[in-house]
Design an enzyme around this catalytic site. Structure first.
Site, PDB file in Angstrom:
ATOM      1  N   GLU A 458      -3.271   5.965  -1.531  1.00 49.35           N
ATOM      2  CA  GLU A 458      -4.013   4.757  -1.188  1.00 49.35           C
ATOM      3  C   GLU A 458      -5.479   5.134  -0.971  1.00 49.35           C
ATOM      4  O   GLU A 458      -6.276   5.079  -1.870  1.00 49.35           O
ATOM      5  CB  GLU A 458      -3.415   4.069   0.044  1.00 49.35           C
ATOM      6  CG  GLU A 458      -4.115   2.739   0.342  1.00 49.35           C
ATOM      7  CD  GLU A 458      -3.366   1.850   1.312  1.00 49.35           C
ATOM      8  OE1 GLU A 458      -2.509   2.344   2.041  1.00 49.35           O
ATOM      9  OE2 GLU A 458      -3.673   0.642   1.340  1.00 49.35           O
ATOM     10  N   GLU A 729      -1.114   5.093  12.154  1.00 49.50           N
ATOM     11  CA  GLU A 729      -1.118   3.719  11.650  1.00 49.50           C
ATOM     12  C   GLU A 729      -0.249   2.821  12.534  1.00 49.50           C
ATOM     13  O   GLU A 729      -0.569   1.673  12.758  1.00 49.50           O
ATOM     14  CB  GLU A 729      -0.599   3.708  10.208  1.00 49.50           C
ATOM     15  CG  GLU A 729      -0.700   2.381   9.514  1.00 49.50           C
ATOM     16  CD  GLU A 729      -0.344   2.479   8.043  1.00 49.50           C
ATOM     17  OE1 GLU A 729       0.258   3.493   7.648  1.00 49.50           O
ATOM     18  OE2 GLU A 729      -0.675   1.542   7.290  1.00 49.50           O
TER      19      GLU A 729
HETATM   20  C1  RAM Z   1      -2.771  -1.116   4.461  1.00 54.54           C
HETATM   21  C2  RAM Z   1      -3.932  -0.287   4.819  1.00 54.54           C
HETATM   22  C3  RAM Z   1      -4.897  -0.845   5.820  1.00 54.54           C
HETATM   23  C4  RAM Z   1      -4.645  -2.253   6.170  1.00 54.54           C
HETATM   24  C5  RAM Z   1      -4.103  -3.047   5.032  1.00 54.54           C
HETATM   25  C6  RAM Z   1      -3.831  -4.477   5.349  1.00 54.54           C
HETATM   26  O1  RAM Z   1      -2.259  -0.725   3.228  1.00 54.54           O
HETATM   27  O2  RAM Z   1      -3.486   0.968   5.221  1.00 54.54           O
HETATM   28  O3  RAM Z   1      -4.979  -0.071   6.981  1.00 54.54           O
HETATM   29  O4  RAM Z   1      -5.875  -2.788   6.577  1.00 54.54           O
HETATM   30  O5  RAM Z   1      -2.965  -2.486   4.479  1.00 54.54           O
END
Ligand code: RAM
Length: 870
Positions: A458, A729
């Site tokens: 990503e 996260e």
């Molecule tokens: C995820 C990303 C990010 C977030 C979005 C909505 O894939 O890691 O942190 O802001 O989605």
């Protein structure tokens, strides 16, 4: 055009500046008396940061020298400052005589699994003669892809993955290197290694939709001036040669690098190399629609090195190293090899229950590097055109003749080149660990652009994450140029309808989302407010306006129906896709509509655009009324059919979009929501950063301390208790009891690090009261869980520090107010018969509610002693 900033000397008696003169000249000898480029004259002003250059526009290649003098509060002039220098790069495409070059028909292959094609790294070279002694030489260079340049065999600069990442179709950043010392009178050679980087190859989701993936190209222009003043220019053109048969066999940001020493081409970047078997390059003219412009912020560099703390044998020819810290960059190898060995490095942030490398959270990123040995040797090597997020590295394929040692690997920590200047300390080890984790979140993700995460397939410039973290990032380090460069990309990516993509550079497609795309108003505003650079607002105001119009187009009767992923990753979500929180989308979108309009209104005010200001004021009023009507009942409660959530209340109160009366009632409903969760947060990316400001301004910071100091799920310390050395996260990405969560498993995601702002503002106690800290607010909250705390921030004016502790029952508070600023101190009143001494003298102070106030402190060092405070 440049702006000028200077600092008055700290630790002297100088208090403020009352006037200044800036002089700019073409030669240092002309300063200060004969400035031939610009003389500001004596300007009566206290402004000492971001003063605009107002002379004739500077031209490409122009070199100017400047000095400043200021007058202090007694109208005494200072000495002239030391002379500083500015050199311009190539400012216009027409300055470039060079052409883009690349190997003809580069071979590409399909990695069918991902549907993207890869190109081998190219090696390109040319030779030239310089007849006379060299006075000055500059290499102007950039690529579609990433490059490393060499002259006469010597590597130019120590940048990593240049030129970095911009919306390449619109703008590519160029680099300027001073190469005077590596050139010689006689034969010279230039060699470039060129790889995919962000430009082509396998990167980002959008690649999957691209039907054409263009191969990397490079362009460079070497301008040499000899001592007689003759100019010679060497450019990339059809005289260059290229091969793909070089040492680096493949290289990709997600997948890693393959280096095969059997492909060594000795002396390929030195003069007199026979390149007759290499191919003649293909050229392409510069497209006038793609602007080539000098990079305005620092490149990525190898900023630190980490040594492994532990080495663990896995199998006979496999060992695992633990760096003790989740980090971003690459591993440097230093080990003995035998001919034919293939050393393999796999990277991971965590270990699984069997003590093996855990890689499921990397998505499809292989994050694997290879070194293939050509002969028995002791090697020192690291990959060039990839980066990984890891704490552990698994090394296999080494020769059984050697016993692995810790010294075999070193972690090269790479990030955009800035000093981590912010300091925070407290008497609570976990709070200090949290600060460290937040710092590592910045180190890991400020990688030319702000990334959401650095490890999985990503690594995109997510706007929502950025807008919540910008204030914290500015405490931690001087990221002003970094953010304003990213805003340039954001402006370029704005859609014709005013929408702004959710990632910048755009890799997700033509849609905008509330809370994410609103970064286009929030980031400029925060950047202005925290640095005092009005230019940021001037540059971005049009984008902000267009974004507000887009918001309006997505609203009916001021209630927005703009899409949003919502309160992302809210714990215990009841939604089908449990990454989305329970707060209604339309509440979130309308709240951000109001917030973007408010910030644009404030920007209009700063820029003196009164008509605009009035317009946005009225619009904000209409949105606020509609918001309150739609979502709140007369008891200040979120009403049916909308689900009440912590985040719903936090948005209303944090963005000030309900009447005072409703706000006073709503806060109790928020507190109830918090109590219902046993004082835990139930907020995601949108709500969490609002907890601190809302509980603080409504007089409930004790609640916030409870939430912040929680050790159970979900909380900041919870992740620390599970071993976090970076921000995660999700709070429970890994737990000792349950192991790994199913998804959203990045262990290096800075968003929840947004709490750092409050740690600096209210635990250490430093925040700007006026833009750029021209006036500073010192307002620490000496809290019972802490016996002491301190912090410092390197402002444009000098170092601001704030440090408090209790000695027995006495409260001791030390602050430093840099020159040319003033300060307001706000402390708890502790007890009303306070006996406050400032620098040894008893002083009078004002009181306001439960606070003690000392206002208009001039620059200097202060020690406040408050007897029997507790
Ligand atoms: C995820 C990303 C990010 C977030 C979005 C909505 O894939 O890691 O942190 O802001 O989605």
């Amino acid at each position: 055009m440049p702006t000028f900033s200077w600092k008055l000397p700290q630790d002297t008696t100088t208090k403020t500046q009352t006037a200044y003169t800036i002089v700019v000249a073409s030669k240092p000898e002309l300063l200060p008396n004969n400035p031939d480029v610009w003389n500001s004259g004596k300007v009566a002003s206290s402004q000492s940061v971001f003063v605009k250059y107002e002379g004739k526009p500077l031209k490409s290649r122009q070199n100017v020298f400047w000095q400043v003098q200021y007058w202090d509060e007694n109208n005494n002039p200072s000495n002239w400052s030391e002379i500083a220098q500015i050199e311009m790069g190539l400012l216009s495409n027409t300055d470039w005589k060079a052409k883009w070059i690349k190997i003809p028909n580069p071979k590409q292959w399909d990695t069918t699994r991902y549907g993207t094609r890869l190109f081998r790294p190219q090696y390109l070279r040319n030779e030239f003669n310089v007849a006379s002694k060299i006075k000055k030489a500059r290499l102007y260079i950039t690529s579609k892809g990433v490059f490393e340049a060499r002259i006469n065999g010597e590597k130019i600069g120590n940048d990593v993955l240049t030129p970095g990442w911009t919306p390449y179709r619109k703008r590519i950043e160029t680099l300027t290197y001073d190469v005077t010392d590596v050139l010689r009178q006689d034969k010279n050679s230039i060699g470039i290694v060129l790889a995919e980087g962000w430009y082509s190859g396998r990167f980002g989701p959008k690649r999957r939709w691209d039907t054409v993936i263009a191969p990397p190209q490079v362009i460079c222009q070497l301008e040499i001036e000899d001592i007689a003043g003759n100019l010679k220019t060497i450019v990339s053109n059809e005289n260059w040669r290229a091969t793909e048969k070089g040492l680096i066999r493949t290289s990709g940001l997600y997948d890693g690098e393959v280096y095969d020493a059997n492909f060594e081409i000795p002396n390929w970047s030195k003069p007199n190399f026979d390149d007759s078997t290499w191919e003649i390059v293909e050229t392409e003219d510069i497209n006038p629609k793609t602007q080539l412009f000098p990079k305005k912020h620092a490149t990525i560099k190898n900023r630190m090195t980490l040594k492994p703390v532990e080495i663990m044998q896995q199998e006979d020819d496999k060992v695992l190293f633990d760096f003790g810290q989740n980090m971003v960059g690459v591993v440097k190898l230093n080990l003995p090899v035998k001919k034919g060995d293939t050393i393999k490095l796999r990277h991971g942030e965590m270990l699984n229950s069997e003590g093996k490398l855990f890689t499921r959270n990397l998505g499809s990123a292989k994050a694997t590097d290879y070194y293939i040995a050509k002969k028995d040797a002791s090697i020192s090597w690291h990959p060039k055109f990839t980066f990984h997020g890891f704490r552990y590295v698994e090394l296999s394929g080494f020769n059984s003749a050697f016993k692995p040692k810790k010294s075999w690997v070193t972690g090269l920590v790479q990030y955009s080149d800035f000093e981590m200047e912010g300091e925070f300390q407290s008497s609570h080890p976990k709070l200090n660990q949290l600060h460290s984790n937040i710092q590592w979140g910045l180190r890991g993700n400020f990688f030319d652009v702000p990334l959401d995460c650095p490890q999985r397939s990503e690594r995109l410039g997510w706007t929502g994450d950025a807008q919540v973290f910008i204030p914290t990032s500015l405490y931690l380090s001087d990221t002003h140029a970094f953010w304003s460069a990213w805003l340039t990309s954001m402006r370029e990516e704005q859609f014709t309808n005013g929408g702004v993509p959710v990632v910048v550079p755009n890799f997700t497609g033509n849609f905008a989302q509330a809370g994410w795309s609103d970064a286009c108003t929030i980031v400029p505003w925060e950047l202005y407010f925290r640095t005092g650079d009005k230019g940021v607002l001037e540059d971005n105001y049009t984008m902000m306006k267009r974004w507000c119009s887009y918001h309006t187009s997505e609203a009916t009767n001021y209630i927005s129906h703009m899409s949003t992923v919502g309160d992302w990753l809210q714990p215990y979500s009841q939604q089908k896709d449990d990454r989305r929180g329970d707060t209604p989308n339309t509440l979130i979108s309308t709240a951000f509509y109001a917030q973007s309009v408010k910030l644009t209104m404030k920007a209009a005010e700063i820029l003196g655009l009164n008509e605009d200001k009035k317009y946005y004021e009225q619009l904000l009023d209409s949105i606020s009324k509609a918001f309150e009507n739609e979502f709140f009942d007369d008891q200040g409660q979120i009403k049916q059919p909308y689900t009440p959530t912590q985040t719903g209340y936090l948005l209303a109160l944090g963005f000030d979009i309900v009447s005072e009366d409703t706000a006073n009632k709503a806060i109790h409903h928020l507190l109830k929501e918090i109590e219902a969760t046993d004082n835990h947060l139930r907020t995601g990316f949108i709500g969490t950063p609002l907890l601190a400001p809302v509980l603080d301004k409504t007089g409930h910071s004790d609640k916030l301390f409870e939430i912040l100091f929680k050790e159970t799920y979900p909380s900041w310390f919870y992740s620390i208790n599970q071993g976090a050395t970076t921000m995660w996260e999700r709070w429970d990405g890994y737990t000792h009891n349950k192991g790994f969560a199913n998804r959203a498993l990045s262990f290096n995601h800075y968003a929840y690090g947004a709490i750092g702002q409050w740690m600096y503002e209210r635990i250490a106690g430093i925040s700007p009261l006026e833009a750029g800290y021209k006036k500073i607010r010192f307002a620490p909250m000496p809290y019972l869980k802490l016996n002491e705390a301190s912090g410092s921030y390197k402002s444009q004016y000098g170092k601001i520090s704030s440090s408090w502790k209790f000695i027995d029952n006495d409260f001791i508070y030390n602050i430093s107010v840099p020159p040319n600023t003033s300060a307001k101190v706000i402390l708890p009143l502790f007890n009303k018969q306070a006996n406050l001494m400032v620098n040894g003298d008893k002083v009078k102070f004002q009181t306001e509610k439960n606070s003690l106030i000392l206002d208009d402190l001039e620059s200097g060092l202060y020690e406040l002693v408050y007897k029997n405070a507790r």
